[in-house]
Design a protein around this motif. Structure first.
Motif, PDB file in Angstrom:
ATOM      1  N   VAL A  88       0.808  -1.226   0.000  1.00  0.00           N
ATOM      2  CA  VAL A  88       0.000   0.000   0.000  1.00  0.00           C
ATOM      3  C   VAL A  88       0.835   1.267   0.000  1.00  0.00           C
ATOM      4  O   VAL A  88       0.322   2.344  -0.310  1.00  0.00           O
ATOM      5  CB  VAL A  88      -0.993   0.027   1.186  1.00  0.00           C
ATOM      6  N   SER A  89       2.112   1.182   0.334  1.00  0.00           N
ATOM      7  CA  SER A  89       2.947   2.375   0.405  1.00  0.00           C
ATOM      8  C   SER A  89       4.302   2.123  -0.250  1.00  0.00           C
ATOM      9  O   SER A  89       5.010   1.190   0.132  1.00  0.00           O
ATOM     10  CB  SER A  89       3.144   2.769   1.872  1.00  0.00           C
ATOM     11  N   ARG A  90       4.636   2.965  -1.189  1.00  0.00           N
ATOM     12  CA  ARG A  90       5.945   2.813  -1.851  1.00  0.00           C
ATOM     13  C   ARG A  90       7.096   3.037  -0.868  1.00  0.00           C
ATOM     14  O   ARG A  90       8.145   2.431  -0.991  1.00  0.00           O
ATOM     15  CB  ARG A  90       6.044   3.791  -3.009  1.00  0.00           C
ATOM     16  N   ARG A  91       6.892   3.928   0.088  1.00  0.00           N
ATOM     17  CA  ARG A  91       7.943   4.183   1.082  1.00  0.00           C
ATOM     18  C   ARG A  91       8.245   2.947   1.911  1.00  0.00           C
ATOM     19  O   ARG A  91       9.364   2.761   2.375  1.00  0.00           O
ATOM     20  CB  ARG A  91       7.526   5.321   2.003  1.00  0.00           C
ATOM     21  N   SER A  92       7.261   2.117   2.122  1.00  0.00           N
ATOM     22  CA  SER A  92       7.445   0.930   2.957  1.00  0.00           C
ATOM     23  C   SER A  92       8.132  -0.202   2.221  1.00  0.00           C
ATOM     24  O   SER A  92       8.311  -1.278   2.784  1.00  0.00           O
ATOM     25  CB  SER A  92       6.099   0.454   3.492  1.00  0.00           C
ATOM     26  N   ARG A  93       8.519   0.033   1.003  1.00  0.00           N
ATOM     27  CA  ARG A  93       9.269  -1.008   0.293  1.00  0.00           C
ATOM     28  C   ARG A  93      10.704  -1.096   0.800  1.00  0.00           C
ATOM     29  O   ARG A  93      11.407  -2.059   0.504  1.00  0.00           O
ATOM     30  CB  ARG A  93       9.231  -0.763  -1.207  1.00  0.00           C
ATOM     31  N   LYS A  94      11.107  -0.116   1.564  1.00  0.00           N
ATOM     32  CA  LYS A  94      12.408  -0.158   2.247  1.00  0.00           C
ATOM     33  C   LYS A  94      12.169  -0.810   3.608  1.00  0.00           C
ATOM     34  O   LYS A  94      11.253  -0.439   4.333  1.00  0.00           O
ATOM     35  CB  LYS A  94      12.970   1.244   2.454  1.00  0.00           C
ATOM     36  N   TRP A  95      12.998  -1.762   3.979  1.00  0.00           N
ATOM     37  CA  TRP A  95      12.776  -2.528   5.201  1.00  0.00           C
ATOM     38  C   TRP A  95      12.726  -1.651   6.437  1.00  0.00           C
ATOM     39  O   TRP A  95      11.941  -1.888   7.350  1.00  0.00           O
ATOM     40  CB  TRP A  95      13.822  -3.627   5.365  1.00  0.00           C
ATOM     41  N   TYR A  96      13.569  -0.630   6.477  1.00  0.00           N
ATOM     42  CA  TYR A  96      13.622   0.191   7.684  1.00  0.00           C
ATOM     43  C   TYR A  96      12.364   1.035   7.858  1.00  0.00           C
ATOM     44  O   TYR A  96      11.962   1.335   8.980  1.00  0.00           O
ATOM     45  CB  TYR A  96      14.886   1.066   7.721  1.00  0.00           C
ATOM     46  N   ASN A  97      11.703   1.415   6.762  1.00  0.00           N
ATOM     47  CA  ASN A  97      10.438   2.143   6.885  1.00  0.00           C
ATOM     48  C   ASN A  97       9.334   1.222   7.416  1.00  0.00           C
ATOM     49  O   ASN A  97       8.531   1.622   8.258  1.00  0.00           O
ATOM     50  CB  ASN A  97      10.023   2.754   5.558  1.00  0.00           C
ATOM     51  N   THR A  98       9.287  -0.003   6.925  1.00  0.00           N
ATOM     52  CA  THR A  98       8.312  -0.970   7.430  1.00  0.00           C
ATOM     53  C   THR A  98       8.586  -1.263   8.899  1.00  0.00           C
ATOM     54  O   THR A  98       7.662  -1.303   9.717  1.00  0.00           O
ATOM     55  CB  THR A  98       8.357  -2.262   6.602  1.00  0.00           C
ATOM     56  N   PHE A  99       9.847  -1.436   9.238  1.00  0.00           N
ATOM     57  CA  PHE A  99      10.236  -1.661  10.632  1.00  0.00           C
ATOM     58  C   PHE A  99       9.744  -0.510  11.514  1.00  0.00           C
ATOM     59  O   PHE A  99       9.113  -0.730  12.553  1.00  0.00           O
ATOM     60  CB  PHE A  99      11.766  -1.789  10.718  1.00  0.00           C
ATOM     61  N   LEU A 100      10.010   0.717  11.095  1.00  0.00           N
ATOM     62  CA  LEU A 100       9.626   1.888  11.876  1.00  0.00           C
ATOM     63  C   LEU A 100       8.105   2.016  11.995  1.00  0.00           C
ATOM     64  O   LEU A 100       7.580   2.275  13.083  1.00  0.00           O
ATOM     65  CB  LEU A 100      10.216   3.157  11.253  1.00  0.00           C
ATOM     66  N   LEU A 101       7.385   1.813  10.892  1.00  0.00           N
ATOM     67  CA  LEU A 101       5.928   1.920  10.937  1.00  0.00           C
ATOM     68  C   LEU A 101       5.300   0.830  11.812  1.00  0.00           C
ATOM     69  O   LEU A 101       4.347   1.105  12.551  1.00  0.00           O
ATOM     70  CB  LEU A 101       5.350   1.884   9.522  1.00  0.00           C
ATOM     71  N   CYS A 102       5.810  -0.380  11.738  1.00  0.00           N
ATOM     72  CA  CYS A 102       5.293  -1.450  12.606  1.00  0.00           C
ATOM     73  C   CYS A 102       5.580  -1.139  14.068  1.00  0.00           C
ATOM     74  O   CYS A 102       4.717  -1.340  14.937  1.00  0.00           O
ATOM     75  CB  CYS A 102       5.896  -2.799  12.221  1.00  0.00           C
TER      76      CYS A 102
END
Length: 155
Positions: A88-102
């Protein structure tokens, strides 16, 4: 935003919103998970691995189901979050962004549970939820790798 999304992203958004609705229900309203409205006191744990260690040490007394529900359940609850965020988010395709959002989503849930006294703020839950999000991200990467590999074989 909606116009520039693919069919898979739209489906991802729908599934992500349904997932969030279930997550909110189980974290705040499900009485089967200890969300008793009569018990309204502040509860928190700020010592890492304290509750995990307690559940493991007393697993015979508490039962293996309680141990698995606490440890595996907290990890499994956030696997969909880590899976759907890159969709759903292009920014979350980077692992660290997904890590931070979770991590931030888990922190918001834990803080809300503390403030409204519908659960406890537990740093172990924060760690386990974030781990689940990272595992979900890894599953997403594996699925993407398999899709690309399957497409390249078909040509």
């Amino acid at each position: 935003m909606i116009r520039n999304t693919t069919r898979n992203q739209k489906l991802g958004w729908i599934l992500f919103v349904v997932y969030l609705a279930f997550l909110v229900y189980f974290m705040f309203f499900a009485e089967s998970f200890g969300r008793d409205p009569e018990l309204r006191e502040y509860a928190y744990n700020l010592e890492p691995f304290r509750e995990i260690r307690r559940f493991y040490t007393y697993r015979e007394l508490l039962g293996m189901q309680a141990f698995l529900l606490n440890v595996v359940g907290n990890v499994a609850a956030f696997v969909p979050c880590g899976f759907f965020l890159p969709i759903v988010s292009r920014r979350s395709r980077k692992w660290y962004n997904t890590f931070l959002l979770c991590f931030l989503l888990s922190f918001c849930i834990e803080t809300t549970q503390l403030v409204f006294r519908v659960g406890s703020f537990d740093v172990d839950d924060l760690l386990l939820n974030t781990l689940g999000g990272v595992l979900g991200y890894l599953v997403h990467c594996l699925v993407q790798w398999m899709r690309v590999r399957r497409r390249s074989r078909g040509r």
